[in-house]
Motif scaffolding. Structure first.
Motif, short mmCIF file in Angstrom:
data_model
loop_
_atom_site.label_atom_id
_atom_site.label_comp_id
_atom_site.label_asym_id
_atom_site.label_seq_id
_atom_site.Cartn_x
_atom_site.Cartn_y
_atom_site.Cartn_z
N VAL A 120 0.83 -1.20 0.00
CA VAL A 120 0.00 0.00 0.00
C VAL A 120 0.87 1.25 0.00
O VAL A 120 0.55 2.25 -0.66
CB VAL A 120 -0.97 0.00 1.20
N ALA A 165 0.70 4.18 -2.81
CA ALA A 165 0.49 5.58 -2.44
C ALA A 165 1.62 6.46 -2.94
O ALA A 165 1.41 7.59 -3.38
CB ALA A 165 0.35 5.70 -0.92
N LEU A 222 1.07 6.97 -6.65
CA LEU A 222 -0.06 7.87 -6.84
C LEU A 222 0.36 9.32 -6.62
O LEU A 222 0.05 10.20 -7.44
CB LEU A 222 -1.18 7.50 -5.87
N ASP A 225 -2.78 1.44 -8.94
CA ASP A 225 -3.36 0.10 -8.81
C ASP A 225 -2.47 -0.95 -9.45
O ASP A 225 -2.41 -2.09 -8.97
CB ASP A 225 -4.76 0.08 -9.43
N LEU A 260 -7.86 1.19 -5.67
CA LEU A 260 -7.72 2.60 -5.28
C LEU A 260 -8.67 3.47 -6.10
O LEU A 260 -9.25 4.42 -5.59
CB LEU A 260 -6.28 3.06 -5.47
N LEU A 302 -11.03 5.72 -3.58
CA LEU A 302 -10.61 7.09 -3.31
C LEU A 302 -11.58 8.11 -3.90
O LEU A 302 -12.08 7.93 -5.01
CB LEU A 302 -9.21 7.34 -3.88
N ARG A 329 -1.25 7.89 2.60
CA ARG A 329 -1.07 6.45 2.84
C ARG A 329 -2.21 5.89 3.70
O ARG A 329 -2.73 4.81 3.42
CB ARG A 329 0.28 6.19 3.51
N CYS A 376 -5.27 5.66 1.60
CA CYS A 376 -5.17 4.54 0.66
C CYS A 376 -5.50 3.22 1.35
O CYS A 376 -6.17 2.36 0.78
CB CYS A 376 -3.77 4.49 0.04
#
Length: 296
Positions: free
Chosen positions: A143, A147, A150, A169, A185, A189, A202, A205
């Motif tokens: 994760v 993050a 992203l 993803d 995600l 989100l 984070r 996420c």
């Protein structure tokens, strides 16, 4: 944190549901959030490894929802029905439009195993080298890696929500050892979450992934049930080319009769689709008299 007692199912033909202590718990600390998202991902990992789950259909269904989420983030009005139409009736040389492009990107991303080359096919406006660089982030927990990617993509392309979420993803799938991208995600989100950075991002996420993993498990259970009903009805379908047509339904979220080329004619394809509806194993998705789409 209060935990509910889990119920386990021994029947291998029944897809196990997410344990109640994951879905009903109310996390109180960052550690709780991370633990629950990990538990949800571990359960989902088992689900997507099952042969009786129509994996391609599940991924395409999630891709459609992910594309809709990205379209919403961009402030556009198109929704699921518009996105389906944009690709189902696309002719060679035509442009699907911005919303259709988003759906096309997600669909291409989930069709092939995770790799920089496949992701470049989904995101042709990005350089393959740049995609590979983003995917090679410093190794950390899955994760955290997602993050980080992203945040990095949005830092470089602040309005390109689809690319950022798709690559995040993809990073998550790669870190988890999954063969294909599974939009999580993108489903969990919200637009406001995409403005967060660092530890706050984070944590968000983790929350988004936990929620999306639960929803995806529920969808997998539903699609397994629908796919089983279609397979049971298949022997009743005596049309030539019906086996290939059934396989098409097990891999696509929405199908125009004209796409069922194994049935030899548009008329035969329309009759086949209407037969599936009559048997209760498929649905007409548009409510229109013409230019119809079908799915299980």
């Amino acid at each position: 944190m209060a935990y509910a007692r889990a119920t386990f199912i021994d029947d291998p033909d029944i897809l196990p549901r997410m344990p109640p202590w994951v879905t009903s718990a109310r996390p109180e600390t960052h550690e709780d959030v991370a633990f629950l998202s990990g538990a949800a991902l571990a359960h989902l990992h088992l689900v997507i490894g099952r042969d009786d789950v129509p994996q391609a259909l599940l991924r395409e269904s999630l891709a459609l929802r992910a594309a809709e989420a990205c379209v919403v983030h961009s402030g556009r009005p198109e929704r699921v029905a518009d996105l389906r139409d944009a690709l189902a009736f696309l002719q060679p040389g035509d442009s699907p439009g911005p919303a259709g492009e988003s759906y096309l990107s997600w669909r291409r991303a989930v069709e092939r195993p995770v790799a920089a080359k496949a992701l470049n096919r989904a995101l042709p406006t990005l350089e393959p080298e740049q995609i590979a660089t983003w995917l090679e982030v410093v190794k950390a927990a899955p994760v955290t890696q997602a993050a980080t990617v992203l945040e990095a993509v949005l830092g470089d392309r602040p309005r390109d929500f689809a690319a950022a979420l798709l690559l995040a993803d993809a990073t998550l799938a790669q870190a988890l050892g999954w063969s294909h991208v599974l939009p999580l995600l993108a489903l969990g989100l919200k637009r406001g979450d995409l403005r967060k950075t660092g530890e706050e991002l984070r944590l968000t996420c983790h929350q988004a992934i936990g929620k999306a993993a639960v929803e995806t498990t529920h969808q997998a259970i539903d699609l397994k049930r629908r796919a089983s009903r279609l397979k049971e009805a298949a022997p009743k379908l005596r049309a030539r080319g019906s086996d290939k047509a059934v396989a098409h339904f097990l891999a696509r979220d929405a199908i125009a009769p004209t796409a069922l080329t194994s049935l030899r004619s548009d008329r035969a394809a329309r009759r086949f689709c209407d037969r599936l509806v009559a048997l209760g194993v498929a649905r007409e998705l548009t409510g229109r008299d013409t230019f119809r789409l079908y799915g299980i």
